[in-house]
Design a protein around this motif. Sequence first.
Motif, short mmCIF file in Angstrom:
data_model
loop_
_atom_site.label_atom_id
_atom_site.label_comp_id
_atom_site.label_asym_id
_atom_site.label_seq_id
_atom_site.Cartn_x
_atom_site.Cartn_y
_atom_site.Cartn_z
N LEU A 124 0.84 -1.20 0.00
CA LEU A 124 0.00 0.00 0.00
C LEU A 124 0.87 1.25 0.00
O LEU A 124 0.63 2.20 -0.76
CB LEU A 124 -0.93 -0.02 1.22
N VAL A 125 1.89 1.26 0.82
CA VAL A 125 2.83 2.39 0.87
C VAL A 125 3.52 2.56 -0.48
O VAL A 125 3.64 3.68 -0.99
CB VAL A 125 3.86 2.19 2.00
N ALA A 126 3.94 1.46 -1.09
CA ALA A 126 4.65 1.52 -2.38
C ALA A 126 3.77 2.10 -3.48
O ALA A 126 4.28 2.74 -4.41
CB ALA A 126 5.14 0.13 -2.77
N ARG A 127 2.45 1.93 -3.38
CA ARG A 127 1.54 2.53 -4.36
C ARG A 127 1.25 4.00 -4.04
O ARG A 127 0.95 4.78 -4.95
CB ARG A 127 0.22 1.76 -4.40
N THR A 128 1.33 4.37 -2.78
CA THR A 128 0.95 5.72 -2.35
C THR A 128 2.08 6.73 -2.49
O THR A 128 1.86 7.86 -2.95
CB THR A 128 0.45 5.69 -0.90
N VAL A 129 3.29 6.36 -2.10
CA VAL A 129 4.40 7.32 -2.07
C VAL A 129 4.68 7.96 -3.44
O VAL A 129 4.88 9.18 -3.50
CB VAL A 129 5.66 6.68 -1.45
N PRO A 130 4.68 7.22 -4.55
CA PRO A 130 4.91 7.90 -5.83
C PRO A 130 3.88 8.97 -6.16
O PRO A 130 4.20 9.99 -6.78
CB PRO A 130 4.86 6.75 -6.85
N GLU A 131 2.64 8.77 -5.70
CA GLU A 131 1.60 9.78 -5.92
C GLU A 131 1.89 11.04 -5.10
O GLU A 131 1.67 12.16 -5.55
CB GLU A 131 0.22 9.21 -5.57
N ILE A 132 2.38 10.85 -3.89
CA ILE A 132 2.77 11.98 -3.05
C ILE A 132 3.92 12.74 -3.72
O ILE A 132 3.89 13.97 -3.81
CB ILE A 132 3.14 11.51 -1.63
N GLN A 133 4.91 12.01 -4.19
CA GLN A 133 6.06 12.64 -4.86
C GLN A 133 5.62 13.43 -6.09
O GLN A 133 6.14 14.52 -6.34
CB GLN A 133 7.07 11.57 -5.26
N LYS A 134 4.68 12.90 -6.82
CA LYS A 134 4.26 13.49 -8.09
C LYS A 134 3.33 14.69 -7.92
O LYS A 134 3.41 15.65 -8.69
CB LYS A 134 3.58 12.41 -8.93
N HIS A 135 2.45 14.64 -6.93
CA HIS A 135 1.34 15.61 -6.86
C HIS A 135 1.37 16.57 -5.69
O HIS A 135 0.43 17.36 -5.55
CB HIS A 135 0.01 14.85 -6.83
N GLU A 136 2.38 16.50 -4.83
CA GLU A 136 2.34 17.32 -3.62
C GLU A 136 3.61 18.15 -3.44
O GLU A 136 4.50 17.77 -2.67
CB GLU A 136 2.13 16.41 -2.39
#
Length: 106
Positions: A25-37
């Motif tokens: 779950l973390v591995a799917r979430t962190v790239p989104e944080i990096q990309k959009h925040e």
Amino acid sequence: MSSGFGLIVRFTLRDEAAAAGFDELVARTVPEIQKHEPGTLAYVVHSVPDEPLTRVFYELYADKAAFEAHEEQEHTKRFLSARGKFLTGFTVTFLEVQAGKGPVSS
């Protein structure tokens, strides 16, 4: 410069299978944080030596508004909704900058 807004979250996982699921779950979430925040200055997930069922997150935001924006992201909402099935508990500690070196200063 902003004084920043930080927190530490300590997660206790149910068992090894739950730890693997949580890590996915973390591995799917962190790239989104990096990309959009852009206001998320640091979002670091730690494992703890000798505590295989513990994960510690260190989160640093440009300011409280950046943290609130993080909480409103769809990827964050998915993480918050899904994490419970892996956990026996968690604690959140909010932080205030005293002194140091980093992307924000007091």
